[in-house]
Design an enzyme around this catalytic site. Sequence first.
Site, mmCIF file in Angstrom:
data_model
loop_
_atom_site.group_PDB
_atom_site.id
_atom_site.type_symbol
_atom_site.label_atom_id
_atom_site.label_comp_id
_atom_site.label_asym_id
_atom_site.label_seq_id
_atom_site.Cartn_x
_atom_site.Cartn_y
_atom_site.Cartn_z
ATOM 1 N N TYR A 9 35.538 37.093 50.103
ATOM 2 C CA TYR A 9 36.026 37.107 48.720
ATOM 3 C C TYR A 9 36.377 35.685 48.271
ATOM 4 O O TYR A 9 36.009 35.251 47.175
ATOM 5 C CB TYR A 9 37.241 38.036 48.630
ATOM 6 C CG TYR A 9 37.942 38.044 47.300
ATOM 7 C CD1 TYR A 9 37.333 38.568 46.163
ATOM 8 C CD2 TYR A 9 39.243 37.544 47.175
ATOM 9 C CE1 TYR A 9 37.991 38.584 44.932
ATOM 10 C CE2 TYR A 9 39.895 37.559 45.957
ATOM 11 C CZ TYR A 9 39.271 38.080 44.845
ATOM 12 O OH TYR A 9 39.929 38.094 43.635
ATOM 13 N N GLU A 18 44.357 44.115 40.093
ATOM 14 C CA GLU A 18 45.635 43.414 40.289
ATOM 15 C C GLU A 18 46.797 44.379 40.073
ATOM 16 O O GLU A 18 47.800 44.323 40.790
ATOM 17 C CB GLU A 18 45.750 42.218 39.337
ATOM 18 C CG GLU A 18 44.789 41.072 39.606
ATOM 19 C CD GLU A 18 45.084 40.267 40.858
ATOM 20 O OE1 GLU A 18 46.144 40.476 41.489
ATOM 21 O OE2 GLU A 18 44.250 39.425 41.219
ATOM 22 N N TRP A 46 46.328 42.367 49.050
ATOM 23 C CA TRP A 46 45.021 42.271 48.415
ATOM 24 C C TRP A 46 43.937 42.831 49.336
ATOM 25 O O TRP A 46 42.949 43.406 48.866
ATOM 26 C CB TRP A 46 44.733 40.828 48.021
ATOM 27 C CG TRP A 46 43.470 40.699 47.230
ATOM 28 C CD1 TRP A 46 42.349 40.020 47.573
ATOM 29 C CD2 TRP A 46 43.194 41.286 45.943
ATOM 30 N NE1 TRP A 46 41.399 40.146 46.592
ATOM 31 C CE2 TRP A 46 41.894 40.919 45.581
ATOM 32 C CE3 TRP A 46 43.934 42.093 45.065
ATOM 33 C CZ2 TRP A 46 41.299 41.325 44.379
ATOM 34 C CZ3 TRP A 46 43.338 42.496 43.879
ATOM 35 C CH2 TRP A 46 42.042 42.111 43.548
#
Length: 196
Positions: free
Chosen positions: A25, A47, A55
């Site tokens: 990522y 988010e 995350w």
Amino acid sequence: MQPADATPPIIRTPWAETHELLRDYYDTEWGRPVTTDQGIFERLSLEAFQSGLSWLTILKRREGFRAAFDDFDYHRVATYTDLDVERLLEDTRIIRNRAKIQATIGNARAAVALEDEGGLAELVWSFKPEQTPMPHTMADVPSQSPESVALSKELRRRGFRFVGPVTMFALMEAVGIVDTHIMTSHLRGVSGVWER
């Protein structure tokens, strides 16, 4: 001493070295400009779901989120009903949090309402600061900024939820509005928005 033609070392932000998904990522997506309404809506939604979680938890479920929320087509998500909320609460591919699911649907409706004024991406990018942080260590990376506070207030005013200043700063980092790659990172300046 390295030869002049040697490839510079790859130096990543420390969080990106903790898991293969995070590394990929970081290397291929994080901090690169996202300028479409659908792209911003997806990142804003993820988010929001990440709030209070890692995350990595979100990345592991990203394809599930895309499938469950019609690839984050906010026009379609805006039409979701209470039946869709119940469907999503049964979907093990995503984070099954009623408040976050309902917020995502409400945020989709708010994104549709913004189209007459230029759209979600235009609004979010209008909060780009005059300067970006220049962190040398992770301790130098802020968790929010005056711009993320202002963006949070504006989005809330327009009916968005789960858009606090810290979450909005994370969004701004993710989509290239600010560059918080540490100064020695091989990806510092990758967005093209800010000079290295």
